[in-house]
Write an enzyme that holds these catalytic residues in place. Sequence first.
Site, PDB file in Angstrom:
ATOM      1  N   ALA A 124       0.864  -1.192   0.000  1.00  0.00           N
ATOM      2  CA  ALA A 124       0.000   0.000   0.000  1.00  0.00           C
ATOM      3  C   ALA A 124       0.897   1.238   0.000  1.00  0.00           C
ATOM      4  O   ALA A 124       0.741   2.156   0.803  1.00  0.00           O
ATOM      5  CB  ALA A 124      -0.961   0.007   1.191  1.00  0.00           C
ATOM      6  N   HIS A 160       3.087   4.613  -0.721  1.00  0.00           N
ATOM      7  CA  HIS A 160       2.805   6.001  -1.089  1.00  0.00           C
ATOM      8  C   HIS A 160       4.130   6.753  -1.163  1.00  0.00           C
ATOM      9  O   HIS A 160       5.203   6.141  -1.052  1.00  0.00           O
ATOM     10  CB  HIS A 160       1.833   6.644  -0.090  1.00  0.00           C
ATOM     11  CG  HIS A 160       2.237   6.431   1.349  1.00  0.00           C
ATOM     12  ND1 HIS A 160       3.375   6.967   1.889  1.00  0.00           N
ATOM     13  CD2 HIS A 160       1.658   5.715   2.338  1.00  0.00           C
ATOM     14  CE1 HIS A 160       3.483   6.623   3.154  1.00  0.00           C
ATOM     15  NE2 HIS A 160       2.454   5.843   3.462  1.00  0.00           N
ATOM     16  N   GLU A 161       4.050   8.061  -1.321  1.00  0.00           N
ATOM     17  CA  GLU A 161       5.264   8.878  -1.498  1.00  0.00           C
ATOM     18  C   GLU A 161       6.248   8.737  -0.322  1.00  0.00           C
ATOM     19  O   GLU A 161       7.443   8.924  -0.491  1.00  0.00           O
ATOM     20  CB  GLU A 161       4.887  10.342  -1.683  1.00  0.00           C
ATOM     21  CG  GLU A 161       4.812  10.774  -3.131  1.00  0.00           C
ATOM     22  CD  GLU A 161       6.076  10.410  -3.934  1.00  0.00           C
ATOM     23  OE1 GLU A 161       7.180  10.835  -3.568  1.00  0.00           O
ATOM     24  OE2 GLU A 161       5.940   9.675  -4.927  1.00  0.00           O
ATOM     25  N   HIS A 217       6.935   5.959   1.254  1.00  0.00           N
ATOM     26  CA  HIS A 217       7.749   4.778   0.928  1.00  0.00           C
ATOM     27  C   HIS A 217       8.688   5.083  -0.239  1.00  0.00           C
ATOM     28  O   HIS A 217       9.823   4.587  -0.273  1.00  0.00           O
ATOM     29  CB  HIS A 217       6.857   3.593   0.549  1.00  0.00           C
ATOM     30  CG  HIS A 217       5.931   3.150   1.636  1.00  0.00           C
ATOM     31  ND1 HIS A 217       4.600   3.485   1.659  1.00  0.00           N
ATOM     32  CD2 HIS A 217       6.156   2.408   2.748  1.00  0.00           C
ATOM     33  CE1 HIS A 217       4.032   2.953   2.718  1.00  0.00           C
ATOM     34  NE2 HIS A 217       4.953   2.301   3.409  1.00  0.00           N
ATOM     35  N   GLN A 249       1.694  -8.478  13.708  1.00  0.00           N
ATOM     36  CA  GLN A 249       1.656  -7.150  14.312  1.00  0.00           C
ATOM     37  C   GLN A 249       0.262  -6.526  14.306  1.00  0.00           C
ATOM     38  O   GLN A 249       0.102  -5.365  14.641  1.00  0.00           O
ATOM     39  CB  GLN A 249       2.683  -6.225  13.660  1.00  0.00           C
ATOM     40  CG  GLN A 249       2.419  -5.836  12.226  1.00  0.00           C
ATOM     41  CD  GLN A 249       3.625  -5.123  11.625  1.00  0.00           C
ATOM     42  OE1 GLN A 249       4.598  -5.753  11.246  1.00  0.00           O
ATOM     43  NE2 GLN A 249       3.557  -3.803  11.514  1.00  0.00           N
ATOM     44  N   GLN A 295      10.714   7.944   9.677  1.00  0.00           N
ATOM     45  CA  GLN A 295      10.628   8.682  10.941  1.00  0.00           C
ATOM     46  C   GLN A 295       9.159   8.824  11.374  1.00  0.00           C
ATOM     47  O   GLN A 295       8.858   9.031  12.546  1.00  0.00           O
ATOM     48  CB  GLN A 295      11.284  10.055  10.752  1.00  0.00           C
ATOM     49  CG  GLN A 295      11.157  11.033  11.878  1.00  0.00           C
ATOM     50  CD  GLN A 295      11.873  10.579  13.141  1.00  0.00           C
ATOM     51  OE1 GLN A 295      12.955   9.998  13.075  1.00  0.00           O
ATOM     52  NE2 GLN A 295      11.255  10.829  14.293  1.00  0.00           N
ATOM     53  N   LYS A 296       8.241   8.685  10.414  1.00  0.00           N
ATOM     54  CA  LYS A 296       6.802   8.789  10.719  1.00  0.00           C
ATOM     55  C   LYS A 296       6.414   7.820  11.840  1.00  0.00           C
ATOM     56  O   LYS A 296       5.633   8.159  12.717  1.00  0.00           O
ATOM     57  CB  LYS A 296       6.030   8.490   9.425  1.00  0.00           C
ATOM     58  CG  LYS A 296       4.612   8.049   9.557  1.00  0.00           C
ATOM     59  CD  LYS A 296       3.699   9.220   9.799  1.00  0.00           C
ATOM     60  CE  LYS A 296       2.238   8.874   9.751  1.00  0.00           C
ATOM     61  NZ  LYS A 296       1.869   7.624  10.346  1.00  0.00           N
ATOM     62  N   ARG A 311      -3.206   4.701   6.001  1.00  0.00           N
ATOM     63  CA  ARG A 311      -4.537   4.797   6.617  1.00  0.00           C
ATOM     64  C   ARG A 311      -5.322   6.024   6.171  1.00  0.00           C
ATOM     65  O   ARG A 311      -6.527   6.102   6.414  1.00  0.00           O
ATOM     66  CB  ARG A 311      -4.406   4.857   8.125  1.00  0.00           C
ATOM     67  CG  ARG A 311      -3.861   3.597   8.697  1.00  0.00           C
ATOM     68  CD  ARG A 311      -3.666   3.763  10.160  1.00  0.00           C
ATOM     69  NE  ARG A 311      -3.144   2.537  10.718  1.00  0.00           N
ATOM     70  CZ  ARG A 311      -3.347   2.142  11.945  1.00  0.00           C
ATOM     71  NH1 ARG A 311      -4.075   2.887  12.752  1.00  0.00           N
ATOM     72  NH2 ARG A 311      -2.831   1.035  12.399  1.00  0.00           N
TER      73      ARG A 311
HETATM   74  O1  PAF Z   1       6.386  -0.028   9.073  1.00  0.00           O
HETATM   75  C1  PAF Z   1       5.946  -1.021   8.484  1.00  0.00           C
HETATM   76  O2  PAF Z   1       5.456  -0.959   7.358  1.00  0.00           O
HETATM   77  C2  PAF Z   1       6.010  -2.373   9.193  1.00  0.00           C
HETATM   78  O3  PAF Z   1       5.831  -2.243  10.558  1.00  0.00           O
HETATM   79  C3  PAF Z   1       7.298  -3.144   8.867  1.00  0.00           C
HETATM   80  C4  PAF Z   1       8.524  -2.403   9.374  1.00  0.00           C
HETATM   81  C5  PAF Z   1       7.417  -3.379   7.385  1.00  0.00           C
HETATM   82  C6  PAF Z   1       7.249  -4.511   9.574  1.00  0.00           C
HETATM   83  O4  PAF Z   1       6.151  -5.250   9.164  1.00  0.00           O
END
Ligand code: PAF
Length: 310
Positions: A36, A38-39, A41, A65, A174-175, A213
């Site tokens: 998913a 976005h900018e 990433h 998680q 850092q977000k 989100r």
């Molecule tokens: O920040 C995320 O997208 C996740 O927590 C990570 C680091 C990929 C671990 O699943």
Amino acid sequence: MPIKLVTTVADLHSQSAQLLTDKNGTSQGLVPTMGALHEGHAALARTAVEQNDVVVATIFVNPLQFGDATDLDRYPRTLDADLALLEAQGVDLAFAPSVEEVYPGGEPLVRITSGRLGEKWEGASRPGHFDGALTVVAKLLHYGTPGAGLSAGKAVDSEGAPGGLPAYRAYFGQKDAQQLALVRRMVSDLNFPVEIVGVPTVRSADGLALSSRNRFLSDDEREAALVLSRALRLLEERAKAREPLDLESAQTMVQSQPLVGLDYFDVVDPDTLEPLAENCRETPFRGEALALIAAKVGPVRLIDNMPLSS
Ligand code: PAF
């Protein structure tokens, strides 16, 4: 170069080793994601591409998680768009394994525990979240170790001479400040041979921190959510001006927005995430700190933060 997609650890190892050899590379970067993209990433991937000869991004929605199965089910899966975004940044290889590939024996009996650092802030409202995130990050860091697929003696050192180990860096936003702090501590406390690189938060023009989100916010909720970044900016300005932060007035500003349910808003030490005793009204701000905020906006829980320095 078109991005390559692999879904098994064996292929990840052989393909990344091949790329290192083909490029005569001396460094490898890993960008762990849940897709998913976005900018925000894209900025992680671009930084990794600038700093490394070979870059691997992982796309894995980690069940460990998520506290709640509904949240896990509704997490957006957008593989084709994700691959296009990664390719546009110059990422070489995407690793998108199945749950069975990552957890072949089912849920792991042993996990990384996030300890005291993982119990507060996000950890307090999402029990088990950071243990699950750190457990998968540990596995992803192992999978992405450069040279894992090279035969003995074929690895290269930092000058490119045979025999050494390539540099290894992993990139986190850092977000997710608490996750970044935890990953840094895991890597230093448990001696993982990787450098963790934190990449600044990317915001839309109106200040909202980019997040997967945000797509669940209605127009009104999105407008209301802007109060989070406004309140953080207020603290940033006061810190830069070496004025008292007056956290209380910033908290009141957030609480006066009817669509926003504030969870926490505090000023903490950037490494330990312990609240700073003197963050508030009367004392002029000096030094380094981090302002952390979390709030529910409509049905969506949002987090944001701002490094403060003067
Ligand atoms: O920040 C995320 O997208 C996740 O927590 C990570 C680091 C990929 C671990 O699943």
